[in-house]
Design a protein around this motif. Sequence first.
Motif, PDB file in Angstrom:
ATOM      1  N   GLU A   2       0.407  -1.526  -0.005  1.00 41.11           N
ATOM      2  CA  GLU A   2      -0.053  -0.058  -0.357  1.00 41.11           C
ATOM      3  C   GLU A   2       1.174   1.230   0.269  1.00 41.11           C
ATOM      4  OE1 GLU A   2      -0.603   0.164   5.069  1.00 41.11           O
ATOM      5  OE2 GLU A   2      -2.079  -1.051   3.642  1.00 41.11           O
ATOM      6  N   LEU A   3       2.417   1.081   0.487  1.00 40.75           N
ATOM      7  CA  LEU A   3       2.630   2.350  -0.037  1.00 40.75           C
ATOM      8  C   LEU A   3       4.216   2.256  -1.498  1.00 40.75           C
ATOM      9  CD1 LEU A   3       3.613   5.132   2.160  1.00 40.75           C
ATOM     10  CD2 LEU A   3       5.051   3.119   3.472  1.00 40.75           C
ATOM     11  N   PHE A   4       3.818   3.378  -1.889  1.00 41.70           N
ATOM     12  CA  PHE A   4       5.363   3.263  -2.845  1.00 41.70           C
ATOM     13  C   PHE A   4       5.843   4.698  -2.703  1.00 41.70           C
ATOM     14  CE2 PHE A   4       1.584   0.603  -3.824  1.00 41.70           C
ATOM     15  CZ  PHE A   4       2.276  -0.199  -4.190  1.00 41.70           C
ATOM     16  N   LEU A   5       6.827   4.531  -2.321  1.00 42.00           N
ATOM     17  CA  LEU A   5       7.702   5.879  -1.554  1.00 42.00           C
ATOM     18  C   LEU A   5       8.484   6.558  -2.742  1.00 42.00           C
ATOM     19  CD1 LEU A   5       8.413   5.251   1.973  1.00 42.00           C
ATOM     20  CD2 LEU A   5       7.454   7.220   1.259  1.00 42.00           C
ATOM     21  N   ILE A   6       8.507   7.812  -3.293  1.00 38.24           N
ATOM     22  CA  ILE A   6       9.781   7.889  -4.075  1.00 38.24           C
ATOM     23  C   ILE A   6      10.260   8.989  -3.390  1.00 38.24           C
ATOM     24  CG2 ILE A   6       8.018   8.850  -5.406  1.00 38.24           C
ATOM     25  CD1 ILE A   6      10.059   7.952  -7.775  1.00 38.24           C
ATOM     26  N   ASP A   7      11.497   9.036  -3.098  1.00 38.37           N
ATOM     27  CA  ASP A   7      12.446  10.931  -3.179  1.00 38.37           C
ATOM     28  C   ASP A   7      12.204  11.512  -4.088  1.00 38.37           C
ATOM     29  OD1 ASP A   7      14.494   8.791  -4.779  1.00 38.37           O
ATOM     30  OD2 ASP A   7      15.760  10.490  -4.905  1.00 38.37           O
ATOM     31  N   ALA A   8      12.476  12.996  -3.896  1.00 38.02           N
ATOM     32  CA  ALA A   8      11.725  14.340  -4.606  1.00 38.02           C
ATOM     33  C   ALA A   8      12.886  15.274  -4.414  1.00 38.02           C
ATOM     34  CB  ALA A   8      10.238  14.390  -3.668  1.00 38.02           C
ATOM     35  N   ILE A   9      13.854  14.979  -3.975  1.00 42.95           N
ATOM     36  CA  ILE A   9      15.307  15.602  -4.288  1.00 42.95           C
ATOM     37  C   ILE A   9      15.185  16.362  -5.318  1.00 42.95           C
ATOM     38  CG2 ILE A   9      15.416  14.717  -1.744  1.00 42.95           C
ATOM     39  CD1 ILE A   9      17.944  14.151  -2.941  1.00 42.95           C
ATOM     40  N   GLY A  10      15.278  16.231  -6.271  1.00 42.94           N
ATOM     41  CA  GLY A  10      15.981  16.820  -8.033  1.00 42.94           C
ATOM     42  C   GLY A  10      15.888  18.169  -7.899  1.00 42.94           C
ATOM     43  N   PRO A  11      14.473  18.635  -7.453  1.00 45.48           N
ATOM     44  CA  PRO A  11      14.758  20.128  -7.598  1.00 45.48           C
ATOM     45  C   PRO A  11      15.121  20.888  -7.070  1.00 45.48           C
ATOM     46  CG  PRO A  11      11.948  19.267  -7.473  1.00 45.48           C
ATOM     47  CD  PRO A  11      13.099  17.609  -7.428  1.00 45.48           C
TER      48      PRO A  11
END
Length: 574
Positions: A2-11
Amino acid sequence: MELFLIDAIGPFFRDYDKGRINWSKIPFTHLQTSGPEADTQWEKIRSDLRHFAREVTTLGYNAVTLDDLAHLAHHPLHEATVTADIKFYREQFRQIFDILSEEFDLKVFLTSDIMPMTPAVENALGDKPAEMERYYLELVTQVLDDFPQLSGLILRIGESDGNDVKDTIRTHLHLRNPRETNHLLQKLLPHFDSRGKKLILRTWTVGAHNIGDLIWHRGTLAETLNKLDSPNFIVSMKHGESDFFRHIPLNKAFFRVKQAKIIELQGRREYEGAGEYPSFIGRDCENFARELQEAENVVGMSMWCQTGGWHRFRRLAFLEGNKNPDIWIRFNVATAIYIFKYGLSVEKSIEEVVGLERAPATLELLRYADTLINELLYIEDFARQKLFFRRVRIPPLLNVYWDCLFINHAVSKVLRHFVPDPEHVLRSGEAAATYFPNMIQLAKEADLPVADIEHMRDFFSILLLARRYYFLPYDEVLADRIKSAKKKYKARYPEGTRERYRIKVSFEPFRIRRRTLAWASTLLLRKQRGYRIFDHLFTLNLLGYAFKLFKPRNPKDMPKFLRKSAMGVDVLFK
């Protein structure tokens, strides 16, 4: 799941022009905190995050990770400049959290190393565990209360900021054994339970202190997780017993840990070109998903699409207007979630990404690339060996590390010692290298970046020369070919126009006898997870003191790679 994480630090890495970048965390010292430049930069970050969120939610991801607790929690002990910066960051991140949670319905998780400190905090608290624990609990509860948009925190207890980090706020290794770690988690969890937030513990460590084997040692893991039965507690584990490498089986801890758990994957492969060429993980994902059907309480996956490594490669994933294409990262990020969330095959996943017409050529290209990665980037006969030094599993990739290829006599001697059949290694590498003409043609057919395949070809041709140097008798002609190939590679891919590998060449003799090397490897390395009597007597204890005693007094006498990369080699002996 149920949990699908992705890192968002690119910007946060936009226009970050440092030659070699630490990709392990948002570079806060690169971010503006005042003036019109700050307004422009943060507006661009928000715009990029909207684009990123739109793309990843379309794929099926429902949660993102951002850095970090230390830069959003103020404390009376902080320096005035730190307090001012944190006040600014809190205003900016509040807007970011609103965008992600309200506009895109994404869960937001904040990362935290244990322990974040500043010079003023260190001076005030000293080495008082109870005071430091109270200080950290104050930071955690403050952030959870002040930012209701957060779904929880992700704790990393086994690695801290690298030696290159110049921020006033720095993290340090604090927890040294399973008992201390369990104690802190027991203190933290009630605060998460009462607020309905998730506490995610990463088992990743770099081998320091008695907690350094948490990722693979069943006893350390069991003691650390003892009586942590909260429904808000999740264990996050990399897929293998080491970092994000191939040739390492799925971590058996997935079948032993009873708590809810997620598997960590890496789409932007930090040891395999970081998106500069195809390094496809689809087949591995299929295998992991099939094996995890036998594991209980696996509740999700975590994808690192930007985070990881110290290197000059700088492709940013899922951002508009990228200078270089991110397609190889997209293949991994998309295929992983299509497999784990929707149960699709690799073939169907690639069809979803590129379309039905382009899929056959794309799949064939990725199959070739897979073989090249496994058989030429890695030296398979070495990579499949299970070797441990102190509390870490030896990486299966020895001669290439991040953006460096090492061609020297020391690497040659070590590889010759561990590889039983050099002829097979040479033949497999030579055979794999013949795939490049077909790959270039397939890239054209599939409308994929041909220049990336050409770069892969040019670098892998040097890998092939390096392999000949490692396993064949020394030959001046071969040495000249390696020097010439390095020169041509640097000329074709000059700094500033394209990110490229650093090729470290030295043919100076490594003054150690084969018999001595064999003796040292037998004593210091082991082929089993469990510790030997010798390890308890020497390797885990006295060796640390010996390292402190005999290491160079002047740090500059130690190779730059060993003292400046990540946390430095010293951490292995703590």
